[in-house]
Each structure stands twice: as structure tokens, then as C-alpha cells.
Design an enzyme around this catalytic site. Structure first.
Site, mmCIF file in Angstrom:
data_model
loop_
_atom_site.group_PDB
_atom_site.id
_atom_site.type_symbol
_atom_site.label_atom_id
_atom_site.label_comp_id
_atom_site.label_asym_id
_atom_site.label_seq_id
_atom_site.Cartn_x
_atom_site.Cartn_y
_atom_site.Cartn_z
ATOM 1 N N HIS A 106 13.840 31.293 10.391
ATOM 2 C CA HIS A 106 13.710 30.001 9.701
ATOM 3 C C HIS A 106 15.102 29.562 9.244
ATOM 4 O O HIS A 106 15.538 29.853 8.124
ATOM 5 C CB HIS A 106 12.769 30.132 8.500
ATOM 6 C CG HIS A 106 12.415 28.804 7.873
ATOM 7 N ND1 HIS A 106 11.128 28.347 7.767
ATOM 8 C CD2 HIS A 106 13.191 27.834 7.317
ATOM 9 C CE1 HIS A 106 11.116 27.156 7.177
ATOM 10 N NE2 HIS A 106 12.380 26.826 6.886
ATOM 11 N N HIS A 108 17.838 26.003 9.660
ATOM 12 C CA HIS A 108 17.942 24.612 10.098
ATOM 13 C C HIS A 108 19.303 24.326 10.719
ATOM 14 O O HIS A 108 20.318 24.890 10.321
ATOM 15 C CB HIS A 108 17.674 23.671 8.932
ATOM 16 C CG HIS A 108 16.249 23.679 8.486
ATOM 17 N ND1 HIS A 108 15.295 22.852 9.031
ATOM 18 C CD2 HIS A 108 15.600 24.453 7.569
ATOM 19 C CE1 HIS A 108 14.126 23.093 8.457
ATOM 20 N NE2 HIS A 108 14.281 24.056 7.565
ATOM 21 N N PHE A 202 20.163 17.272 -2.320
ATOM 22 C CA PHE A 202 20.021 18.019 -1.077
ATOM 23 C C PHE A 202 20.014 17.064 0.118
ATOM 24 O O PHE A 202 20.770 17.233 1.086
ATOM 25 C CB PHE A 202 18.714 18.813 -1.160
ATOM 26 C CG PHE A 202 18.468 19.811 -0.052
ATOM 27 C CD1 PHE A 202 19.447 20.683 0.382
ATOM 28 C CD2 PHE A 202 17.206 19.897 0.528
ATOM 29 C CE1 PHE A 202 19.197 21.622 1.377
ATOM 30 C CE2 PHE A 202 16.940 20.826 1.520
ATOM 31 C CZ PHE A 202 17.940 21.689 1.950
ATOM 32 N N GLU A 203 19.188 16.045 0.033
ATOM 33 C CA GLU A 203 19.077 15.074 1.124
ATOM 34 C C GLU A 203 20.355 14.250 1.265
ATOM 35 O O GLU A 203 20.756 13.895 2.378
ATOM 36 C CB GLU A 203 17.854 14.177 0.892
ATOM 37 C CG GLU A 203 16.539 14.941 1.044
ATOM 38 C CD GLU A 203 15.333 14.201 0.488
ATOM 39 O OE1 GLU A 203 15.538 13.192 -0.227
ATOM 40 O OE2 GLU A 203 14.190 14.640 0.742
ATOM 41 N N GLY A 321 11.435 18.284 6.032
ATOM 42 C CA GLY A 321 11.652 17.368 4.919
ATOM 43 C C GLY A 321 10.860 17.821 3.716
ATOM 44 O O GLY A 321 10.056 18.761 3.786
ATOM 45 N N HIS A 351 6.090 24.076 8.536
ATOM 46 C CA HIS A 351 6.372 24.212 7.117
ATOM 47 C C HIS A 351 5.055 23.932 6.387
ATOM 48 O O HIS A 351 4.383 22.934 6.663
ATOM 49 C CB HIS A 351 7.386 23.162 6.663
ATOM 50 C CG HIS A 351 8.809 23.507 6.911
ATOM 51 N ND1 HIS A 351 9.354 23.583 8.177
ATOM 52 C CD2 HIS A 351 9.823 23.797 6.042
ATOM 53 C CE1 HIS A 351 10.641 23.883 8.074
ATOM 54 N NE2 HIS A 351 10.957 24.022 6.801
ATOM 55 N N GLU A 354 5.304 24.763 0.724
ATOM 56 C CA GLU A 354 6.577 24.731 0.002
ATOM 57 C C GLU A 354 6.414 23.749 -1.168
ATOM 58 O O GLU A 354 7.087 22.735 -1.269
ATOM 59 C CB GLU A 354 7.720 24.299 0.918
ATOM 60 C CG GLU A 354 9.101 24.488 0.308
ATOM 61 C CD GLU A 354 10.231 23.955 1.181
ATOM 62 O OE1 GLU A 354 11.394 24.151 0.808
ATOM 63 O OE2 GLU A 354 9.948 23.355 2.236
ATOM 64 N N HIS A 379 7.825 29.035 4.751
ATOM 65 C CA HIS A 379 7.792 29.216 3.289
ATOM 66 C C HIS A 379 6.460 29.778 2.820
ATOM 67 O O HIS A 379 6.389 30.923 2.385
ATOM 68 C CB HIS A 379 8.139 27.922 2.544
ATOM 69 C CG HIS A 379 9.531 27.445 2.794
ATOM 70 N ND1 HIS A 379 10.636 28.091 2.278
ATOM 71 C CD2 HIS A 379 10.006 26.392 3.506
ATOM 72 C CE1 HIS A 379 11.728 27.461 2.660
ATOM 73 N NE2 HIS A 379 11.374 26.435 3.427
ATOM 74 N N ASP A 436 16.857 29.721 5.636
ATOM 75 C CA ASP A 436 16.609 28.286 5.532
ATOM 76 C C ASP A 436 17.871 27.449 5.751
ATOM 77 O O ASP A 436 18.142 27.025 6.869
ATOM 78 C CB ASP A 436 15.966 27.982 4.178
ATOM 79 C CG ASP A 436 15.189 26.667 4.171
ATOM 80 O OD1 ASP A 436 14.920 26.136 5.247
ATOM 81 O OD2 ASP A 436 14.828 26.197 3.081
ATOM 82 N N ASP A 437 18.620 27.179 4.693
ATOM 83 C CA ASP A 437 19.803 26.315 4.762
ATOM 84 C C ASP A 437 20.988 26.995 4.074
ATOM 85 O O ASP A 437 21.485 26.506 3.046
ATOM 86 C CB ASP A 437 19.523 24.978 4.071
ATOM 87 C CG ASP A 437 18.356 24.229 4.697
ATOM 88 O OD1 ASP A 437 18.564 23.608 5.749
ATOM 89 O OD2 ASP A 437 17.251 24.281 4.126
#
Length: 509
Positions: A106, A108, A202-203, A321, A351, A354, A379, A436-437
Site C-alpha cells: 500500500h 501511493h 495533505f491535499e 482520496g 480503500h 479509513e 487501511h 501509504d505516503d
């Protein structure tokens, strides 16, 4: 291999209690010990049989963990931004970096590579322009001439010229870097007081880096560099969630999704040729969950075509998202049913869960993901509130992709000892650990998340057997076909044996 991690039948609990003791008399110590051992055997790695060399290393590992668990500033109980340096300097973390962790399932696409690399490499390339937005963020674009003005953004300035006019270039680079990551040296609970605030930031960080990473030359190098960072962290295989955006060239021309996926494939082949001890990558095509039904239908159709054209490289499909503000899976039930309606195979890796919005439409994504036969659950933080979904995922072997650092930074949980993953690991529920990120969180690779799961979720009970099973799980629950899984497990076992030999020698030394 199978004999080492195959889970034998656990003795039924009622057998342990078949000899009742009186309420006023002292319980039999043997019964107490049998119950303790039964609980230990039920956890992730609890049935793992360690050889002598593994036992030697495990003894040292447990000693190291005891020193961490008893300290006042226990890293898993702290916000990751405050704990990162403590973790990095710890002996356990240094050992975990050496552990062959198998796969990261997982991760991105545009948060896999260190922000430092992006700033020091990509932003020093020619023809890069930058502007500042009304929201105090930045935007980038590579162009052979001054680009057209962007709404709600200042005039474009050539970054090369900006640096030439700047007295303190390091300060400028640091300023750019802060726009591309959530990590902060300030108190993160003050900077990000709510989920809305942290998700907004974050976005915004993704929007800031978009023009950098979607430029074709940077796109290739960014992905290759990211693979290198995971490889350095002893990860041998990735399943990457990728948006497959239009990648642009200096003259403004763009490439299709097919070109993007093919470029991922070509760069993967180049990386594995350069690093023969790396097993490979598969791509999970993703789309933002905020799109409408028409767009989703088009994207699912495109995903089916890509799966047909790249059957061995494209693993499947997912929605990404913020789950709390995106459309629930059930909203797209018609579009997500298209593959089965047409008799085509498009594996899902949704996903789901989450969220901590219990009882909402979004909270039903876990059950809906299982209704759509998801291969894994991204998640699954809310799983403990869904006993039916929990039992179905166990029976079907649908693993959760648990990302401890992400869940904490995005404010689903403060103290990782209270993360649902601690309960799921205690029950040996199907799960894998992923990151994840990582670049967004000031982390890298997989070791930080392994640390938080091993020390935070597992407490004093988890040991080398836990690490071993988590690594094996990452291959067992991957999208690789059975034959490829066996090959990957054999590949991993050689790495594991080498790790045990080298680190047992160092312990003895």
C-alpha cells in the site's frame, strides 16, 4: 517454507478450562501458564518456529525492546513527527532497516520518494517556473517559455532566476520543501488540530508537487529513485497505487494513460535489471473517489482495457482520496459491477474503513468492499466496529493493509498502542504493514511503519517470529499469481537467511 509458517490447529479454549478451580482457592499455575501460551500462540507470528540462529537474534531483539517499552518517551505513544528522531536513532530501528521486509503493498505514486530528492534534483532542472497561490502554497510547471497565468496564483517566475536572486538558497529550498510535505518541526497537534486541517494540508501538498512529478523526465527519475529508496530499506517488491495521469513534455504535449503505465513498466524492468535482488512491481490503477458516475464508468472501462493490455503488470483497481468526504463505494455499485457484468476480470483493492465516522454511509465501505470481492482492504481502521466484515475478511483471507504512521498523522489515532492493528495482530488476523505516503510524513521505505507495528502494536509479546510472519504475509497476500508467490517466497527466504546469519554473527561478536 510452508512448514515454518503453516498455522497448526490451536487447542480449543474449553480444553484449557476443562478442570475448573474453586472461586476461593488459588488457580492452578499450570492452567494460568497454558492460557498465557495460548494467547501468545494466537498472535501474528505466534506459531512461527524459529531455528537456533533465529532464537539467538530474537533474544537480543527482545532485550532491546524491553528497554524501549519501559522508557517515559515511548515513541509509538508520541506523534510521529516528535518521535521520528528517537525512532531513527534506536537500535531496534537500525535492525529493522536490515530486515528483509518482503513487499510494500500500500504505497501511493507521488509520495513514495523523498521530498529532499525532489527539491534538490527536480527543482534544479532548467525551464522550471513557480508561482505562489492565494492559499500560500506553490505551483510548478516546466515550460520552454513563460507559461500562461494560473488563476489565483502570482506571476510565474523561473526558479533558476529566483535562486540567482536569493541570498540564502538553503532557506529557499527549505521553504519549497515545507510545501511538499506534512512534516513539521513545530508542535504537530497545534499545526494540525483537526482531521479537516491536516487533510486540507495533505491535499494541498499533492497539488503543489503535481507539476513537478508529472513532467516526463522527472516522472521517470522520480519513480526510479523511489524504487531505490524502498530497495535500500530492504523491500523487494511493491504494489503501487497510481493515478496514471497525463504526463507532459516541455512543449506542453501530453501522454496517455497507456503511455504512463508502459513507462512504469519500462522503468521497473530497468530497475530490476540494475538490481537483480529486487523482485518487481505491479500497479493498482486508481481514481479519486469524488468523481461522478459518468466519469467512474469511463475510468472502469479504461481500467478493464489496461488490465487486458498489461495482464501481468497491472494488478487491479481502487478509489483514493479522503474517504470521509468522497462518495461511498455503494454510490458506484453499477459502475463497479461492469467488469463482472461483462465477464471480465478486474481485481479490486479498495480503500475502506479509513474513518472514525461510525454509522455513516462511508462507514459501510468495509462491507461493500467485501461484497465487491475486494482482494485486500486499504487501511480498514474501522474494522473492529464491523464484526461481520471482520469475520468475512478472516474467512476469505482478505488482508488489511495497515499503515500505522499514516493513520496517526492523519489523526485517526493518537497513541498507536490503541490502534485496531494491535487487536488484529493479537488475533493473527490477515494483515500486512505498509507505509501509504512515506514522503509526505517525513518517513521513507517501510521500516518506520514496521517499527510502529512491532513496538507499538506488538508490545513485549511480538518477537522475531512476528517480523518473519509479517514479511511472509506481504508476499502471501500480494496480487502475484501462486507460482510467482512461491518464487518470491524462495527469493525472500534467501535474503532472510543471509540477514539472520550476518546479524547473529554480529550479536556473537
Amino acid at each position: 517454507m510452508a512448514g515454518s509458517w503453516g498455522r497448526p490447529l490451536v487447542v480449543c479454549l474449553c480444553m484449557a478450562l476443562c478442570c475448573p478451580w474453586g472461586g476461593l482457592s488459588m488457580p492452578d499455575p499450570k492452567h494460568r501458564e497454558s492460557l498465557i501460551q495460548m494467547e501468545v500462540s494466537m498472535q501474528t507470528g505466534g506459531q512461527m518456529v524459529l531455528n537456533e540462529k533465529e532464537k539467538q537474534l530474537n533474544s537480543r531483539l527482545v532485550q532491546m525492546k524491553q528497554k524501549v517499552v519501559t522508557r517515559a518517551n515511548f515513541p509509538p505513544a508520541m506523534h510521529f513527527f516528535k518521535a521520528r528522531d528517537l525512532i531513527t536513532e534506536s537500535p531496534i530501528f537500525k535492525l529493522l532497516q536490515k530486515v528483509p521486509k518482503g513487499a510494500a503493498l500500500h504505497v501511493h505514486d507521488f509520495s513514495m520518494t523523498a521530498v529532499e530528492w525532489l527539491v534538490k534534483n527536480a527543482t534544479y532542472r532548467p525551464h522550471l517556473y513557480m508561482c505562489c497561490t492565494d492559499t500560500r502554497s506553490i505551483r510548478f510547471i516546466f515550460c520552454s517559455q513563460i507559461p500562461e497565468p494560473l488563476p489565483h496564483c502570482s506571476a510565474w517566475v523561473l526558479v533558476e532566476k529566483l535562486r540567482a536572486m536569493t541570498i540564502n538558497v538553503t532557506e529557499l529550498d527549505d521553504s519549497i520543501m515545507k510545501n511538499l510535505t506534512l512534516f513539521t518541526d513545530l508542535d504537530p497537534d497545534v499545526v494540525y488540530p483537526t482531521q479537516d486541517v491536516v487533510w486540507g494540508r495533505f491535499e494541498e501538498a499533492f497539488r503543489a508537487l503535481w507539476g513537478l512529478v508529472t513532467f516526463a523526465p522527472v516522472f521517470r527519475d522520480y519513480y526510479y529513485q523511489g524504487l531505490g529508496e524502498f530497495h535500500t530499506d530492504n523491500v523487494m517488491y511493491l504494489e503501487l497505487r497510481a493515478l496514471l495521469p497525463e504526463i507532459y513534455e516541455l512543449d506542453g504535449s501530453t501522454h496517455s494513460m497507456t503511455w504512463t503505465l508502459k513507462t512504469y513498466q519500462e522503468q521497473t524492468r530497468q530497475f530490476t535489471a540494475d538490481h537483480p535482488d529486487f523482485f518487481g512491481v505491479r500497479i493498482i490503477f486508481t481514481i479519486q473517489r469524488g468523481v461522478n458516475s459518468t466519469t467512474m464508468a469511463q475510468v472502469v472501462a479504461e481500467a478493464m482495457k489496461l488490465k487486458k493490455d498489461f495482464p501481468d503488470f497491472m494488478a487491479g483497481f481502487d478509489l483514493v482520496g479522503r474517504e470521509d468526504q468522497g462518495r461511498p463505494l455503494w454510490y458506484f455499485r453499477n459502475e463497479l459491477s461492469l467488469p463482472s457484468d461483462r465477464g471480465l476480470q478486474l481485481p479490486f483493492f479498495f480503500h475502506a474503513g479509513e474513518t472514525n465516522l461510525e454509522g455513516s454511509d462511508v462507514d459501510q465501505n468495509l462491507l461493500d468492499a467485501l461484497l465487491f470481492n475486494t482482494s485486500r482492504i486499504g487501511h480498514g481502521f474501522a474494522l473492529l466496529r464491523h464484526p461481520v466484515a471482520k469475520e468475512l475478511s478472516r474467512k476469505r483471507g482478505v488482508a488489511l493493509e495497515i499503515c500505522p504512521v499514516s493513520n496517526q498523522v492523519l489523526k485517526l489515532v493518537d497513541d498507536l498502542r490503541n490502534h485496531p492493528g494491535a487487536v488484529l495482530m493479537a488475533e493473527n488476523h490477515p494483515l500486512v504493514i505498509s507505509s501509504d505516503d512515506p514522503a509526505m510524513f517525513g518517513a521513507s521505505g517501510l521500516s518506520y511503519d514496521f517499527y510502529q507495528a512491532f513496538v507499538g502494536f506488538g508490545g513485549l509479546r511480538s518477537d522475531l517470529g512476528t517480523l518473519k510472519e509479517l514479511a511472509i504475509n506481504s508476499i502471501r497476500y500480494s496480487s502475484l499469481p501462486a507460482q510467482q508467490q512461491e518464487k518470491a517466497l524462495a527469493f525472500w527466504q534467501k535474503k532472510w537467511d543471509k540477514f539472520i546469519f550476518e546479524n547473529t554473527q554480529s550479536v556473537q561478536g
